[in-house]
Design an enzyme around this catalytic site. Structure first.
Site, PDB file in Angstrom:
ATOM      1  N   ASP A  67       0.891  -1.169   0.103  1.00 31.76           N
ATOM      2  CA  ASP A  67       0.121   0.145   0.094  1.00 31.76           C
ATOM      3  C   ASP A  67       0.606   1.143  -0.578  1.00 31.76           C
ATOM      4  O   ASP A  67       1.970   1.173   0.812  1.00 31.76           O
ATOM      5  CB  ASP A  67      -0.714   0.287   1.578  1.00 31.76           C
ATOM      6  CG  ASP A  67      -2.138   1.324   1.061  1.00 31.76           C
ATOM      7  OD1 ASP A  67      -2.972   0.690   0.429  1.00 31.76           O
ATOM      8  OD2 ASP A  67      -1.551   2.296   0.823  1.00 31.76           O
ATOM      9  N   ASN A 100     -12.762  -2.546   2.526  1.00 30.40           N
ATOM     10  CA  ASN A 100     -13.878  -1.859   2.589  1.00 30.40           C
ATOM     11  C   ASN A 100     -14.520  -1.903   2.088  1.00 30.40           C
ATOM     12  O   ASN A 100     -14.267  -1.919   0.580  1.00 30.40           O
ATOM     13  CB  ASN A 100     -13.038  -0.347   2.919  1.00 30.40           C
ATOM     14  CG  ASN A 100     -11.752  -0.314   3.685  1.00 30.40           C
ATOM     15  OD1 ASN A 100     -12.299  -0.800   4.981  1.00 30.40           O
ATOM     16  ND2 ASN A 100     -10.694   0.368   3.823  1.00 30.40           N
ATOM     17  N   ALA A 147     -14.962   3.855   3.879  1.00 32.90           N
ATOM     18  CA  ALA A 147     -13.464   3.501   3.611  1.00 32.90           C
ATOM     19  C   ALA A 147     -12.703   3.465   2.482  1.00 32.90           C
ATOM     20  O   ALA A 147     -11.827   3.408   2.152  1.00 32.90           O
ATOM     21  CB  ALA A 147     -12.737   3.918   4.368  1.00 32.90           C
ATOM     22  N   GLN A 148     -13.478   3.191   1.574  1.00 29.34           N
ATOM     23  CA  GLN A 148     -13.621   2.206  -0.105  1.00 29.34           C
ATOM     24  C   GLN A 148     -13.219   3.824  -0.634  1.00 29.34           C
ATOM     25  O   GLN A 148     -13.927   4.374  -1.053  1.00 29.34           O
ATOM     26  CB  GLN A 148     -14.044   1.581  -0.844  1.00 29.34           C
ATOM     27  CG  GLN A 148     -13.897   0.726  -1.730  1.00 29.34           C
ATOM     28  CD  GLN A 148     -14.908  -0.859  -2.463  1.00 29.34           C
ATOM     29  OE1 GLN A 148     -15.873  -0.837  -1.753  1.00 29.34           O
ATOM     30  NE2 GLN A 148     -14.303  -1.181  -3.626  1.00 29.34           N
ATOM     31  N   SER A 149     -11.576   3.799  -1.880  1.00 25.32           N
ATOM     32  CA  SER A 149     -11.520   4.502  -2.477  1.00 25.32           C
ATOM     33  C   SER A 149     -11.404   4.182  -3.939  1.00 25.32           C
ATOM     34  O   SER A 149     -11.203   4.772  -4.964  1.00 25.32           O
ATOM     35  CB  SER A 149     -10.691   5.633  -1.807  1.00 25.32           C
ATOM     36  OG  SER A 149      -9.096   4.717  -1.905  1.00 25.32           O
ATOM     37  N   VAL A 150     -10.810   3.012  -4.189  1.00 26.83           N
ATOM     38  CA  VAL A 150     -10.984   2.192  -5.278  1.00 26.83           C
ATOM     39  C   VAL A 150     -11.658   0.642  -5.448  1.00 26.83           C
ATOM     40  O   VAL A 150     -11.779  -0.022  -4.547  1.00 26.83           O
ATOM     41  CB  VAL A 150      -9.402   1.527  -5.525  1.00 26.83           C
ATOM     42  CG1 VAL A 150      -8.840   1.305  -6.810  1.00 26.83           C
ATOM     43  CG2 VAL A 150      -8.449   2.901  -4.901  1.00 26.83           C
ATOM     44  N   HIS A 199     -10.575  -5.485  -3.579  1.00 23.43           N
ATOM     45  CA  HIS A 199      -9.159  -5.524  -2.707  1.00 23.43           C
ATOM     46  C   HIS A 199      -9.022  -6.146  -1.564  1.00 23.43           C
ATOM     47  O   HIS A 199     -10.100  -4.644  -0.655  1.00 23.43           O
ATOM     48  CB  HIS A 199      -7.863  -4.144  -3.391  1.00 23.43           C
ATOM     49  CG  HIS A 199      -8.461  -3.369  -2.968  1.00 23.43           C
ATOM     50  ND1 HIS A 199      -9.561  -2.473  -3.354  1.00 23.43           N
ATOM     51  CD2 HIS A 199      -8.453  -2.431  -0.983  1.00 23.43           C
ATOM     52  CE1 HIS A 199      -9.687  -1.531  -2.942  1.00 23.43           C
ATOM     53  NE2 HIS A 199      -9.172  -0.849  -1.669  1.00 23.43           N
TER      54      HIS A 199
END
Ligand code: DGP
Length: 115
Positions: A31, A87, A93-96, A100
């Site tokens: 990360d 997430n 809080a998931q951003s992509v 994953h």
């Protein structure tokens, strides 16, 4: 057709990334903003699934492959113990939105709060 995700671009070598593991279906990278001494992301090569809810419904075997790679990384880069986080959704809080799993290891005792 949507743009490839940031993770696919790393897999394809278009942008730099530290690839820790790879097999025919799954890969893992460090990360960019580590929250623990070991913080990796385990990612299916397919972008077909946005989050773990879709993945578990659509291909539970692929999810099992991700867990196996998480364990492999924890064995190679920590003591074999690891925390696995998915997430799911922007308010979680998931951003992509290419599914994953976060693999966290070597965590100092009592330091889990906040992530
Ligand atoms: P999430 O918030 O659960 O969707 O996690 C996305 C993670 O992806 C976040 O912890 C930071 C990481 N990330 C975003 N962009 C990059 C990148 O370009 N390289 C790497 N290695 N990680 C990235």
């Amino acid at each position: 057709m949507s743009e490839p995700s940031i993770f696919t671009r790393i897999l394809n070598g278009e942008i730099p990334g530290d690839i820790l593991a790879e097999n025919d279906r799954v890969f893992a990278i460090r990360d960019i903003d580590p929250q623990a001494p070991l913080h990796a992301l385990v990612i299916p090569k397919t972008e077909q699934y946005r989050d773990v809810t879709e993945l578990a419904a659509g291909d539970p075997g692929l999810m099992a492959d991700m867990v196996a790679v998480a364990k492999q990384i924890a064995t190679e880069h920590a003591n074999g113990e690891y925390r696995l986080i998915f997430n799911n959704g922007a308010s979680a809080a998931q951003s992509v939105f290419h599914v994953h799993a976060h693999v966290l290891g070597n965590i100092e005792e009592g330091k889990l709060v906040g992530f």
